[in-house]
Design a protein around this motif. Sequence first.
Motif, PDB file in Angstrom:
ATOM      1  N   ASP A 225      -3.288   6.877 -16.169  1.00  0.00           N
ATOM      2  CA  ASP A 225      -2.285   5.926 -16.838  1.00  0.00           C
ATOM      3  C   ASP A 225      -2.364   4.610 -16.371  1.00  0.00           C
ATOM      4  OD1 ASP A 225       0.355   4.680 -17.262  1.00  0.00           O
ATOM      5  OD2 ASP A 225       1.097   6.736 -17.866  1.00  0.00           O
ATOM      6  N   ILE A 226      -2.747   3.658 -17.420  1.00  0.00           N
ATOM      7  CA  ILE A 226      -2.931   2.347 -16.933  1.00  0.00           C
ATOM      8  C   ILE A 226      -1.590   1.750 -16.217  1.00  0.00           C
ATOM      9  CG2 ILE A 226      -3.467   0.055 -17.449  1.00  0.00           C
ATOM     10  CD1 ILE A 226      -5.701   1.896 -17.513  1.00  0.00           C
ATOM     11  N   LYS A 227      -0.312   2.145 -16.733  1.00  0.00           N
ATOM     12  CA  LYS A 227       0.950   1.598 -16.254  1.00  0.00           C
ATOM     13  C   LYS A 227       1.040   1.937 -14.536  1.00  0.00           C
ATOM     14  CE  LYS A 227       5.870   1.475 -17.085  1.00  0.00           C
ATOM     15  NZ  LYS A 227       6.964   1.751 -17.891  1.00  0.00           N
ATOM     16  N   VAL A 228       0.773   3.284 -14.488  1.00  0.00           N
ATOM     17  CA  VAL A 228       0.920   3.797 -13.125  1.00  0.00           C
ATOM     18  C   VAL A 228       0.042   2.978 -12.025  1.00  0.00           C
ATOM     19  CG1 VAL A 228       0.736   5.873 -11.807  1.00  0.00           C
ATOM     20  CG2 VAL A 228       1.893   5.964 -14.067  1.00  0.00           C
ATOM     21  N   LEU A 229      -1.276   3.060 -12.515  1.00  0.00           N
ATOM     22  CA  LEU A 229      -2.108   2.282 -11.950  1.00  0.00           C
ATOM     23  C   LEU A 229      -1.894   0.864 -11.702  1.00  0.00           C
ATOM     24  CD1 LEU A 229      -5.319   3.456 -13.555  1.00  0.00           C
ATOM     25  CD2 LEU A 229      -4.657   3.999 -11.398  1.00  0.00           C
ATOM     26  N   TRP A 230      -1.290   0.155 -12.603  1.00  0.00           N
ATOM     27  CA  TRP A 230      -0.549  -1.405 -12.087  1.00  0.00           C
ATOM     28  C   TRP A 230       0.517  -1.208 -11.291  1.00  0.00           C
ATOM     29  CZ3 TRP A 230      -3.384  -5.651 -11.996  1.00  0.00           C
ATOM     30  CH2 TRP A 230      -4.488  -5.738 -12.651  1.00  0.00           C
ATOM     31  N   GLU A 231       1.240  -0.172 -11.090  1.00  0.00           N
ATOM     32  CA  GLU A 231       2.454  -0.091 -10.223  1.00  0.00           C
ATOM     33  C   GLU A 231       2.066   0.080  -9.048  1.00  0.00           C
ATOM     34  OE1 GLU A 231       4.637   3.222 -12.177  1.00  0.00           O
ATOM     35  OE2 GLU A 231       5.632   1.590 -13.770  1.00  0.00           O
ATOM     36  N   GLU A 232       0.978   0.930  -8.914  1.00  0.00           N
ATOM     37  CA  GLU A 232       0.441   1.279  -7.501  1.00  0.00           C
ATOM     38  C   GLU A 232      -0.347  -0.040  -6.955  1.00  0.00           C
ATOM     39  OE1 GLU A 232      -0.224   6.122  -8.228  1.00  0.00           O
ATOM     40  OE2 GLU A 232      -1.935   4.845  -8.338  1.00  0.00           O
ATOM     41  N   ASP A 233      -1.049  -0.696  -7.822  1.00  0.00           N
ATOM     42  CA  ASP A 233      -1.620  -1.987  -7.395  1.00  0.00           C
ATOM     43  C   ASP A 233      -0.406  -2.953  -6.771  1.00  0.00           C
ATOM     44  OD1 ASP A 233      -3.717  -4.223  -7.395  1.00  0.00           O
ATOM     45  OD2 ASP A 233      -2.000  -5.029  -8.646  1.00  0.00           O
ATOM     46  N   ALA A 234       0.882  -3.027  -7.271  1.00  0.00           N
ATOM     47  CA  ALA A 234       1.720  -3.715  -7.068  1.00  0.00           C
ATOM     48  C   ALA A 234       2.342  -3.337  -5.573  1.00  0.00           C
ATOM     49  CB  ALA A 234       3.074  -3.767  -7.806  1.00  0.00           C
ATOM     50  N   GLN A 235       2.257  -1.861  -5.449  1.00  0.00           N
ATOM     51  CA  GLN A 235       2.469  -1.286  -4.012  1.00  0.00           C
ATOM     52  C   GLN A 235       1.780  -1.627  -2.851  1.00  0.00           C
ATOM     53  OE1 GLN A 235       2.972   2.940  -4.678  1.00  0.00           O
ATOM     54  NE2 GLN A 235       4.344   2.435  -6.415  1.00  0.00           N
ATOM     55  N   ARG A 236       0.355  -1.630  -3.284  1.00  0.00           N
ATOM     56  CA  ARG A 236      -0.528  -2.353  -2.609  1.00  0.00           C
ATOM     57  C   ARG A 236      -0.482  -3.607  -2.008  1.00  0.00           C
ATOM     58  NH1 ARG A 236      -3.828   1.654  -5.248  1.00  0.00           N
ATOM     59  NH2 ARG A 236      -4.242   0.288  -6.886  1.00  0.00           N
ATOM     60  N   VAL A 237      -0.181  -4.513  -2.943  1.00  0.00           N
ATOM     61  CA  VAL A 237       0.346  -5.829  -2.741  1.00  0.00           C
ATOM     62  C   VAL A 237       1.440  -6.139  -1.852  1.00  0.00           C
ATOM     63  CG1 VAL A 237       0.848  -8.176  -3.374  1.00  0.00           C
ATOM     64  CG2 VAL A 237      -0.704  -6.733  -4.781  1.00  0.00           C
ATOM     65  N   ASN A 238       2.381  -5.343  -2.036  1.00  0.00           N
ATOM     66  CA  ASN A 238       3.556  -5.262  -1.066  1.00  0.00           C
ATOM     67  C   ASN A 238       3.299  -4.798   0.188  1.00  0.00           C
ATOM     68  OD1 ASN A 238       5.360  -6.194  -3.171  1.00  0.00           O
ATOM     69  ND2 ASN A 238       6.060  -4.032  -3.530  1.00  0.00           N
ATOM     70  N   ALA A 239       2.307  -3.806   0.491  1.00  0.00           N
ATOM     71  CA  ALA A 239       1.983  -3.245   1.565  1.00  0.00           C
ATOM     72  C   ALA A 239       1.327  -4.405   2.450  1.00  0.00           C
ATOM     73  CB  ALA A 239       1.172  -2.146   1.755  1.00  0.00           C
ATOM     74  N   LEU A 240       0.703  -5.385   1.836  1.00  0.00           N
ATOM     75  CA  LEU A 240      -0.122  -6.193   2.544  1.00  0.00           C
ATOM     76  C   LEU A 240       0.801  -7.404   3.027  1.00  0.00           C
ATOM     77  CD1 LEU A 240      -3.309  -6.293   0.502  1.00  0.00           C
ATOM     78  CD2 LEU A 240      -3.230  -6.080   2.982  1.00  0.00           C
ATOM     79  N   TYR A 241       1.781  -7.879   1.969  1.00  0.00           N
ATOM     80  CA  TYR A 241       2.325  -9.033   2.232  1.00  0.00           C
ATOM     81  C   TYR A 241       3.757  -9.052   2.264  1.00  0.00           C
ATOM     82  CZ  TYR A 241      -2.038 -10.988   0.588  1.00  0.00           C
ATOM     83  OH  TYR A 241      -3.314 -11.638   0.447  1.00  0.00           O
ATOM     84  N   ARG A 242       4.597  -8.027   1.653  1.00  0.00           N
ATOM     85  CA  ARG A 242       6.191  -8.198   1.621  1.00  0.00           C
ATOM     86  C   ARG A 242       6.656  -8.333   2.972  1.00  0.00           C
ATOM     87  NH1 ARG A 242       9.063  -3.587  -1.961  1.00  0.00           N
ATOM     88  NH2 ARG A 242       8.400  -2.251  -0.284  1.00  0.00           N
ATOM     89  N   GLU A 243       6.421  -7.656   3.907  1.00  0.00           N
ATOM     90  CA  GLU A 243       7.154  -7.543   5.226  1.00  0.00           C
ATOM     91  C   GLU A 243       7.342  -8.977   5.648  1.00  0.00           C
ATOM     92  OE1 GLU A 243       8.421  -7.943   9.146  1.00  0.00           O
ATOM     93  OE2 GLU A 243       6.417  -8.211   8.327  1.00  0.00           O
ATOM     94  N   ALA A 244       6.130  -9.657   5.739  1.00  0.00           N
ATOM     95  CA  ALA A 244       6.070 -10.996   6.189  1.00  0.00           C
ATOM     96  C   ALA A 244       6.727 -11.983   5.154  1.00  0.00           C
ATOM     97  CB  ALA A 244       4.615 -11.601   6.442  1.00  0.00           C
ATOM     98  N   GLU A 245       6.528 -11.894   4.070  1.00  0.00           N
ATOM     99  CA  GLU A 245       7.180 -12.718   2.896  1.00  0.00           C
ATOM    100  C   GLU A 245       8.565 -12.718   3.013  1.00  0.00           C
ATOM    101  OE1 GLU A 245       7.262 -14.812  -0.987  1.00  0.00           O
ATOM    102  OE2 GLU A 245       7.019 -15.047   0.996  1.00  0.00           O
ATOM    103  N   ASN A 246       9.373 -11.468   3.080  1.00  0.00           N
ATOM    104  CA  ASN A 246      10.780 -11.459   3.134  1.00  0.00           C
ATOM    105  C   ASN A 246      11.331 -11.688   4.412  1.00  0.00           C
ATOM    106  OD1 ASN A 246      10.957 -10.642   0.670  1.00  0.00           O
ATOM    107  ND2 ASN A 246      10.861  -8.639   0.962  1.00  0.00           N
ATOM    108  N   ARG A 247      10.374 -11.634   5.517  1.00  0.00           N
ATOM    109  CA  ARG A 247      11.059 -12.114   6.884  1.00  0.00           C
ATOM    110  C   ARG A 247      11.057 -13.571   6.919  1.00  0.00           C
ATOM    111  NH1 ARG A 247       7.192 -12.764  10.682  1.00  0.00           N
ATOM    112  NH2 ARG A 247       5.982 -11.151   9.850  1.00  0.00           N
ATOM    113  N   HIS A 248      10.169 -14.335   6.481  1.00  0.00           N
ATOM    114  CA  HIS A 248      10.092 -15.662   6.296  1.00  0.00           C
ATOM    115  C   HIS A 248      11.053 -16.493   5.192  1.00  0.00           C
ATOM    116  CE1 HIS A 248       6.617 -16.658   8.861  1.00  0.00           C
ATOM    117  NE2 HIS A 248       6.095 -15.528   8.553  1.00  0.00           N
TER     118      HIS A 248
END
Length: 411
Positions: free
Chosen positions: A151-174
């Motif tokens: 499912d392409i939609k699911v795959l892109w949702e999981e891609d967003a989760q991978r980006v969040n795992a890389l960047y979100r904690e630092a982004e929201n802290r700053h």
Amino acid sequence: MRVLLTTWGSRGDVEPVAGLAARLLDLGAEVRVAAPPDEEFVALLDRAGVPLVPLGPSVRSVVTGVRPPSAATAFQLAPELVAARYETLLPAAEGCDVLLASGLMPTGARSVAEKLGIRYVFACFHTAGLPSSKHRPLARPGHQSSPDETDIKVLWEEDAQRVNALYREAENRHRAAIGLPPVDNVRDHAFTERPWLASDPDLFPWQDQTDLDLVVTGPWILPDERPLPADLEAFLKSGEPPVYVGFGSMALRTSPDMARDAVAAVRAHGRRVVLGRGWAELAPIDDRDDCFVVGEVNHQTLFRRVAAVVHHGGAGTTTAATQSGAPQVVVPQIVDQPYWAARVAELGIGVAHDGPTPTYDSLSAALTTVLAPETRARARTVAGMLRTDGTTVAAKMLQDMVSGEGRSTHA
């Protein structure tokens, strides 16, 4: 108009920004560029007439270490880049009207624009990482999708989760540190709903590549008026046009014998070689006088005088080779490069090498096609189709945006 341009990535991420900076200066804008502090990028910005504001670590230090970059490298680099963007861009963007970001996931750049109350634009040079209902996402570090998931939609949702795992904690802290609320999806926040695509529509047909509302400007080219070195000029004049072999800022760990196989394959076709040293540190395989090694050089001039270009398929090199009318062998290594390789083959202006690790036999076969007269004729035809006004289009769009006549991409 005051503009801050920022990017982090290889030369293919920096040189287009330098081209836009140069055009903005021509139109009377005040321009700053925040980019990696690699020596070659400092030189690029110097050619554009803009000093480089150092942003983050040098790219070369990340990609050419003893070990190749790994997932662990990515998880270490991501928060480091977020912190660097807040530290660097907040003071650099002070007094600017617009902040334009490109390169490796520019998390933090839009938040800086938001804090300062200025316009924000995300620009890209290909659509490989943009959400799409037509194709799967590229691989990213982190928890991978199930190989059974279709499912392409699911795959892109999981891609967003991978980006969040890389960047979100630092982004929201700053963001919290400067009084901004948290962001849930950092990928979509960085990309906006209306990113700019700085690519030629004939070389990169963009329709149906993403579900976002793309704005296509044409490629951003930094004009290069530098003469070729005298010894290179003498080499070019001393015989038939050579074949250029170079891989820019690719480390080429997948093919340590690239220079040996490439030189041998070119010689088998009765051609001389110009070998681009690049970050792979390609070097002559013997002391014969039919191979000339170059470092940083004017590709716009050189590519017009070679029989073919063998390269890695970065957006910038592919565009430069195509505009020069030189047939190409594209040996793709990462990210968007397989797309450019396929497009070169589809246009009939060269060959897409199958995979990142060429051999003498595979390069010899590819050169048989690209050195054929019909391939050169097709390459020259396509060269005449490409746009050269991309930086002018983008610069005027920024002017219109600041004056209130254009649509903003800053939600």
